[in-house]
Write a protein that holds these residues in place. Structure first.
Motif, short mmCIF file in Angstrom:
data_model
loop_
_atom_site.label_atom_id
_atom_site.label_comp_id
_atom_site.label_asym_id
_atom_site.label_seq_id
_atom_site.Cartn_x
_atom_site.Cartn_y
_atom_site.Cartn_z
N GLU A 169 11.34 14.47 -43.30
CA GLU A 169 10.23 15.43 -43.19
C GLU A 169 10.38 16.60 -44.16
O GLU A 169 9.41 17.33 -44.42
CB GLU A 169 10.14 15.97 -41.75
CG GLU A 169 11.39 16.63 -41.22
CD GLU A 169 12.36 15.68 -40.55
OE1 GLU A 169 13.25 16.15 -39.82
OE2 GLU A 169 12.22 14.44 -40.76
N GLU A 170 11.56 16.78 -44.74
CA GLU A 170 11.78 17.86 -45.71
C GLU A 170 11.65 17.38 -47.15
O GLU A 170 11.71 18.17 -48.09
CB GLU A 170 13.16 18.49 -45.50
CG GLU A 170 13.32 19.18 -44.15
CD GLU A 170 14.70 19.79 -43.99
OE1 GLU A 170 15.44 19.88 -45.00
OE2 GLU A 170 15.06 20.16 -42.86
N LYS A 176 10.67 11.24 -51.87
CA LYS A 176 10.41 10.05 -51.05
C LYS A 176 10.35 8.79 -51.91
O LYS A 176 10.92 7.75 -51.57
CB LYS A 176 9.10 10.22 -50.28
CG LYS A 176 9.15 11.22 -49.15
CD LYS A 176 7.78 11.35 -48.48
CE LYS A 176 7.80 12.39 -47.38
NZ LYS A 176 6.46 12.55 -46.76
N LYS A 192 14.63 5.57 -42.70
CA LYS A 192 13.69 6.34 -43.49
C LYS A 192 12.68 5.44 -44.18
O LYS A 192 11.48 5.75 -44.24
CB LYS A 192 14.43 7.19 -44.53
CG LYS A 192 15.22 8.35 -43.93
CD LYS A 192 15.99 9.11 -45.01
CE LYS A 192 16.81 10.24 -44.38
NZ LYS A 192 17.64 10.95 -45.38
#
Length: 317
Positions: A169-170, A176, A192
Motif C-alpha cells: 500500500e506504500e 509495483k 503481493k
C-alpha cells in the motif's frame, strides 16, 4: 512456481513488443508509468524477434517505439554487465537514435524528442532514486537548453534499488511494476503479486501477457536467453584473446624496435669511439712531428691546446 521471467531480453520484448493489442496496451502502461506522461498511442518499430543470434555479439533485443508526436523511445531490459561499458553504450544509443532523424529540407527546431529508457538490476548511480533522467547540463547543473526544448533524454530504472519489503500500500506505480518484474515467476504464491493481480488493472494487463506464454514456452525463452548470452560470453572471450594476442604482438614489436634502437645506438657509440681514436692518433702524429721539427713543448702546447704533461705522454708513447 512458474518459469515466467520478465528479466529476460526475449520475454521482455515479447510481452511488450508483440504485434497485438494486448502487448501494445501493456507497453503504453509501461511507458506511462516510467516516463510519467500519458501515452495514448504508440507504435513498435521493431517488433520482430531475433531468429539467428549465433554470430551476433550483442543482438539488439530492445524495443524502438514511436509516439503520435513522433517522439522516439529506445526501451531495453539490460541485466548482464558485459565488457562493454554500459553508460557509454547507452549514451551512444541515444546519440544514434537522435541522429537517425531525417532533417533534409527542415529546421533543427523540428527535431523530435528521443529517449533511451533502460532497466537495470544493478546499482550504478550514486543516489537513492530508482529512476533517474539525464540531460545535457554543465558542471553546475545548468541545462544547455530549456527543459521544454530538450530533445535528448536518458532515463534509467535501477530495479535493485527497490525495497522489496516495503508494504504494497506504500508503493507507487513504478515500484509495483518493478516488484512484478522481479517476482512474476512466483505468481500468486507471492502475496503481493496475488493482491496486485486481483486489484491493480496495470498488473492484471501484464499478467495476461505473461499467461499467454505456456510454461514450456517460457522454458524455451529462457533457454534461448541462456544460449544467447553464452554466445555473447564466448565472443567476448574471443575478443579478449584477440586483444591479448594483439597486445603481445605490439609488445614484441616494441621490444624489437627497442633492440634495433639499442643496436643503432651501440653502432653510433662504436663509430664515435673510432672517430675519437682516429683524432687522437692524428694529434699524436702532429705533436711528434712538431717535436721532431724542433718546436718546444710550450709552443706545441699553445698550438694543440694540450698541457705539457699530456704532450710528454704522447711523445713517449
Amino acid at each position: 512456481m512458474r518459469s515466467a521471467n520478465l528479466l529476460n531480453d526475449f520475454a521482455f520484448k515479447y510481452v511488450f513488443g508483440e504485434d497485438c493489442k494486448e502487448a501494445n496496451d501493456a507497453l503504453k502502461s509501461l511507458l506511462t508509468v516510467f516516463l510519467e506522461r500519458k501515452v495514448h498511442h504508440v507504435v513498435v518499430k521493431n517488433s520482430e524477434m531475433v531468429k539467428d543470434f549465433s554470430k551476433m555479439k550483442n543482438p539488439r533485443l530492445d524495443l524502438l517505439v514511436e509516439f503520435d508526436d513522433r517522439t522516439m523511445v529506445d526501451l531495453e531490459m539490460q541485466l548482464r554487465q558485459t565488457q562493454d561499458h554500459l553508460p557509454i553504450r547507452f549514451s551512444y544509443y541515444l546519440a544514434r537514435l537522435h541522429g537517425s532523424q531525417e532533417l533534409e529540407g527542415k529546421y533543427y527546431g523540428e527535431l523530435k524528442e528521443t529517449i533511451v529508457l533502460v532497466f537495470f538490476n544493478v546499482n550504478s548511480i550514486d543516489n537513492h532514486r530508482m529512476c533517474n533522467t539525464f540531460t545535457l547540463k554543465n558542471e553546475d547543473g545548468l541545462s544547455f537548453v530549456k527543459e521544454t526544448e530538450d530533445r535528448m533524454k536518458l532515463r534509467t530504472v535501477e530495479m535493485a534499488k527497490l525495497d522489496v519489503n516495503k508494504p504494497l500500500e506504500e508503493m507507487n506505480e513504478q515500484e509495483k511494476m518493478i516488484y512484478y518484474f522481479l517476482n512474476c515467476h512466483k505468481g500468486i504464491e507471492d502475496s503481493k503479486i496475488k493482491v496486485m493481480i486481483e486489484s491493480d488493472w496495470v498488473i492484471q494487463m501484464l499478467e495476461k501477457r505473461v499467461e499467454t506464454i505456456s510454461d514450456d514456452g517460457w522454458k524455451k525463452i529462457i533457454e534461448d536467453f541462456r544460449k544467447l548470452h553464452e554466445n555473447e560470453e564466448r565472443m567476448e572471450r574471443q575478443l579478449e584473446l584477440e586483444e591479448a594476442h594483439k597486445a603481445k604482438e605490439e609488445a614484441k614489436n616494441a621490444l624489437q624496435e627497442a633492440n634495433k634502437l639499442n643496436q643503432e645506438a651501440d653502432k653510433k657509440v662504436e663509430e664515435a669511439d673510432k672517430k675519437v681514436e682516429k683524432a687522437n692518433k692524428l694529434v699524436k702524429q702532429m705533436v711528434c712531428k712538431m717535436y721532431e721539427d724542433g718546436f718546444s713543448l710550450e709552443q706545441i702546447s699553445e698550438y694543440c691546446s694540450l698541457n705539457v704533461d699530456e704532450i710528454q705522454v704522447l711523445i713517449k708513447s
